[in-house]
Scaffold this active site. Structure first.
Site, short mmCIF file in Angstrom:
data_model
loop_
_atom_site.label_atom_id
_atom_site.label_comp_id
_atom_site.label_asym_id
_atom_site.label_seq_id
_atom_site.Cartn_x
_atom_site.Cartn_y
_atom_site.Cartn_z
N HIS A 76 5.09 6.87 -2.03
CA HIS A 76 5.93 5.70 -2.30
C HIS A 76 5.22 4.44 -1.82
CE1 HIS A 76 6.81 6.43 1.92
NE2 HIS A 76 7.15 5.15 1.99
N HIS A 93 0.84 -1.20 0.00
CA HIS A 93 0.00 0.00 0.00
C HIS A 93 0.88 1.25 0.00
CE1 HIS A 93 1.09 -0.44 4.23
NE2 HIS A 93 1.02 0.88 4.26
#
Length: 180
Positions: free
Chosen positions: A120, A38
């Site tokens: 990220h 995630h």
């Protein structure tokens, strides 16, 4: 309860991420499990259950005024620096994604400390003493690797349960962004 706000990786991209992770096998790293991949928008840390409803309200308000958008996953990098590597990540450079990070920060700024936006996807955590030279070679090979694109159309408030085998993430609530 230990919580964070995230955007889950689209299932269609997990195979490409696993191909990257496979190249790290044999190094002293802990790969992020496929079901845990995630983008963290904000780590809330330990919060009281009474604060969860306030967070939900803020996220519902934010999601209802934010358009869904596409992001491109591109390149590999590390935190905090190439001289001291602790996290290996795949980037997601996109103005809307950075704006979403900032909007989440701003919506919760009275409740939680603001964080720097850096979209990220963590793919591995590096253990102290790992051979940074081999990781540097991996980074050089993949600094411009194209992973693919996905639609960001949901925010998730998650709780993290720390186990000896690794964290288990559970969705507390999902917030749909506005679709065209």
């Amino acid at each position: 309860m230990r919580c964070f706000i995230a955007v889950d990786l689209e299932q269609s991209l997990t195979k490409k991420i696993q191909q990257l992770q496979n190249q790290l096998k044999g190094l002293d790293v802990k790969l992020v499990e496929q079901n845990n991949l995630h983008f963290t928008l904000k780590f809330l840390d330990e919060i009281q259950e009474s604060a969860v409803n306030d967070v939900k309200e803020k996220l519902e308000e934010l999601a209802s005024s934010t358009q869904a958008f596409s992001i491109n996953l591109h390149g590999v990098g590390v935190f905090p620096s190439e001289k001291y590597i602790r996290v290996i990540w795949v980037g997601a450079e996109n103005r809307e994604f950075a704006d979403l990070h900032n909007a989440v920060n701003n919506a919760l700024d009275k409740m939680f400390k603001k964080e720097k936006s850096s979209p990220h996807l963590t793919i591995a955590r590096v253990r102290p003493g790992c051979d940074d030279h081999k990781i540097a070679e991996f980074l050089e090979r993949h600094k411009n690797t194209e992973i693919g694109s996905m639609i960001v159309d949901k925010l998730r408030l998650k709780k993290s349960i720390l186990m000896e085998s690794g964290p288990i993430y559970e969705d507390i609530a999902t917030f749909e962004l506005v679709k065209n």
